[in-house]
Design a protein around this motif. Sequence first.
Motif, short mmCIF file in Angstrom:
data_model
loop_
_atom_site.label_atom_id
_atom_site.label_comp_id
_atom_site.label_asym_id
_atom_site.label_seq_id
_atom_site.Cartn_x
_atom_site.Cartn_y
_atom_site.Cartn_z
N PHE A 26 0.80 -1.22 0.00
CA PHE A 26 0.00 0.00 0.00
C PHE A 26 0.84 1.28 0.00
O PHE A 26 0.30 2.37 0.13
CB PHE A 26 -0.97 0.03 1.19
N GLN A 27 2.16 1.15 -0.17
CA GLN A 27 3.04 2.32 -0.23
C GLN A 27 3.79 2.37 -1.56
O GLN A 27 4.79 3.08 -1.69
CB GLN A 27 4.03 2.28 0.94
N GLU A 28 3.29 1.66 -2.56
CA GLU A 28 4.01 1.51 -3.83
C GLU A 28 3.72 2.69 -4.76
O GLU A 28 3.40 2.51 -5.94
CB GLU A 28 3.62 0.20 -4.52
N PHE A 29 3.83 3.91 -4.25
CA PHE A 29 3.43 5.09 -5.01
C PHE A 29 4.28 5.29 -6.25
O PHE A 29 3.76 5.54 -7.35
CB PHE A 29 3.48 6.32 -4.11
N GLN A 30 5.59 5.19 -6.12
CA GLN A 30 6.47 5.41 -7.26
C GLN A 30 6.36 4.27 -8.27
O GLN A 30 6.37 4.49 -9.49
CB GLN A 30 7.91 5.56 -6.79
N SER A 31 6.26 3.04 -7.77
CA SER A 31 6.15 1.88 -8.66
C SER A 31 4.87 1.95 -9.48
O SER A 31 4.88 1.75 -10.70
CB SER A 31 6.19 0.59 -7.84
N ALA A 32 3.75 2.22 -8.80
CA ALA A 32 2.47 2.31 -9.51
C ALA A 32 2.50 3.43 -10.54
O ALA A 32 2.02 3.26 -11.67
CB ALA A 32 1.34 2.51 -8.51
N GLN A 33 3.06 4.56 -10.16
CA GLN A 33 3.07 5.69 -11.10
C GLN A 33 3.91 5.38 -12.32
O GLN A 33 3.54 5.75 -13.45
CB GLN A 33 3.61 6.94 -10.41
N ALA A 34 5.03 4.69 -12.13
CA ALA A 34 5.88 4.34 -13.28
C ALA A 34 5.11 3.44 -14.25
O ALA A 34 5.20 3.62 -15.48
CB ALA A 34 7.15 3.64 -12.79
N MET A 35 4.35 2.50 -13.73
CA MET A 35 3.55 1.62 -14.59
C MET A 35 2.42 2.39 -15.26
O MET A 35 2.17 2.25 -16.46
CB MET A 35 3.01 0.46 -13.76
N GLU A 36 1.73 3.21 -14.48
CA GLU A 36 0.62 4.00 -15.03
C GLU A 36 1.09 4.92 -16.14
O GLU A 36 0.46 5.01 -17.21
CB GLU A 36 -0.01 4.82 -13.90
N GLU A 463 -16.15 -3.49 7.13
CA GLU A 463 -15.63 -2.31 7.84
C GLU A 463 -14.10 -2.24 7.85
O GLU A 463 -13.52 -1.21 8.19
CB GLU A 463 -16.15 -2.28 9.28
N VAL A 464 -13.42 -3.34 7.46
CA VAL A 464 -11.95 -3.36 7.45
C VAL A 464 -11.45 -2.77 6.15
O VAL A 464 -11.85 -3.19 5.06
CB VAL A 464 -11.43 -4.79 7.64
N MET A 465 -10.56 -1.80 6.25
CA MET A 465 -10.01 -1.10 5.08
C MET A 465 -8.51 -1.42 4.92
O MET A 465 -7.86 -1.85 5.87
CB MET A 465 -10.21 0.41 5.24
N PRO A 466 -7.98 -1.20 3.72
CA PRO A 466 -6.55 -1.46 3.50
C PRO A 466 -5.69 -0.70 4.49
O PRO A 466 -5.95 0.47 4.82
CB PRO A 466 -6.33 -0.95 2.07
N ARG A 467 -4.63 -1.38 4.95
CA ARG A 467 -3.81 -0.82 6.02
C ARG A 467 -2.34 -1.04 5.71
O ARG A 467 -1.89 -2.18 5.55
CB ARG A 467 -4.17 -1.49 7.34
N ALA A 468 -1.58 0.04 5.59
CA ALA A 468 -0.14 -0.05 5.33
C ALA A 468 0.60 -0.43 6.58
O ALA A 468 0.07 -0.36 7.70
CB ALA A 468 0.37 1.27 4.78
N TYR A 469 1.86 -0.83 6.42
CA TYR A 469 2.70 -1.13 7.57
C TYR A 469 2.76 0.08 8.50
O TYR A 469 2.96 1.19 8.04
CB TYR A 469 4.12 -1.49 7.12
N GLY A 470 2.60 -0.17 9.78
CA GLY A 470 2.77 0.87 10.78
C GLY A 470 1.62 1.83 10.89
O GLY A 470 1.70 2.82 11.62
N LYS A 471 0.54 1.58 10.14
CA LYS A 471 -0.62 2.48 10.15
C LYS A 471 -1.68 2.01 11.13
O LYS A 471 -1.81 0.83 11.39
CB LYS A 471 -1.21 2.61 8.75
#
Length: 471
Positions: A26-36, A463-471
């Motif tokens: 859930f923190q793959e912001f740069q990776s996802a953007q590169a693919m997009e 009610e459970v939502m995606p949760r990143a490490y340490g969140k």
Amino acid sequence: MEGLEPYEKELTELNDLIWDFAELKFQEFQSAQAMEDLLERHGFQVTRGLAHMPTAFVAEYGSGKPVIAILGEYDALSGLSQEDGIWEEKPREGNPNGHGCGHCLLGTAAVGAGLLLKDYLAAHPGQGTVRVYGCPAEEGGSGKTYLTREGAFADVDAALTWHPGTQNEVMVGSNQANIQAAFTFRGRAAHAAAAPQNGRSALDAVELMDVGVNYMREHMADYERVHYAILDTGGVSPNVVQPKAEVMYLVRSRTNEETKRLYDRVVNIARGAALMTETELSVRFDKAVSNLVPNRILGKVLHDAMVQVGAPLRTEAEKAFLKKFQDQLAPERVWQDPGMAPFPDPELREELIRKDPTGAYILPYQPTSVSAMGSSDTGDVSWITPLGQFAVACFAIGTSAHSWQWVAQGKGSVALKGCFFAARVLAEGAKILYGQPDVLAAAKAELRKRLSGRTYRCPIPPEVMPRAYGK
């Protein structure tokens, strides 16, 4: 590789970028953007931020039916930092994470398949639609489960995916469902020597829970698994009675129903530990995935595509590179490499490995009803639409997933050849489904037969939502 040459440079750069970023669930912001960005440059319509996940996306090209989904992943693993291309464990500076499951390659090949299918659909207008799904957080996050829960695959006619591995094979059989949850105990701090009677140790509760679960292991089915990691021990001062401690448990079994029953037993053990220590227990449901519904029709489609494309060959330099990793292992670990999926003839697998320890072969297609001991959120997708998947030899036979050895090989020429091979197989498999409606209809009929009237129920509570490490 035929048809892929115009894109190989971009795909190599994409794999390198994702490998370098090595971003967690859930923190793959740069990776996802590169693919997009790459898909958008080539004419795909990209929708970002699906199912409450900023790093999930879908890129679409074409129009009408059938809609064929290509599933890509791009999350890394914590604690597996490793320098590229060396044969000894050596963490790289600046990033504690690493692509120990090859998801940099997985996502890159999904993009490559999308580009090949874009060219095919442009030359054959009206044959259907391709969607490349960016699926975050396969490692401990269940990204596809959230996507499935939110209806992202509701109108998909079939889904294809792959996984980097050590051998070329269709991933037959099923795999396990799982549930992951954190158990937090809260007690009361006190001076451990002067006033121990005033304390209630949360760490004692964690330890008692762990002991209880270990006793439970004797009374589980052979195919069930329970794993744990202590997340919070309550501090580093032994003269303080620890007022808070937390442990994470991952429970696996063959089906969602069996997994839930085993999970409930673990919860009861945690309650018992809280009673014994007079601490308070809270349970945080973290994630879950469903067991996979296999599809033999799509398995045959993908095997035929693998044979048609042909397994990549090895240069002498590549053979030497792979051997450097294998020389560190006991020979039987290489010969008895289990691959990425159950195979009904382990003697044949070993025979093929002994003949070619570089993995430049394709295992015959032999469907099985055996369930693999691992889990994947592809299972949830398989309840909604027919799903086929295969593995490709990207790493030295004998080396293991979730290891520094796989991280070290993730940018090499063997891994890239496997990545490009996977892209072509995905594309060829999709072309069969576009061009042969009877095959797609048979795959759908098989799914209906396997479900026998059952409908999908998401194993993650609403009610459970995606949760990143340490969140």
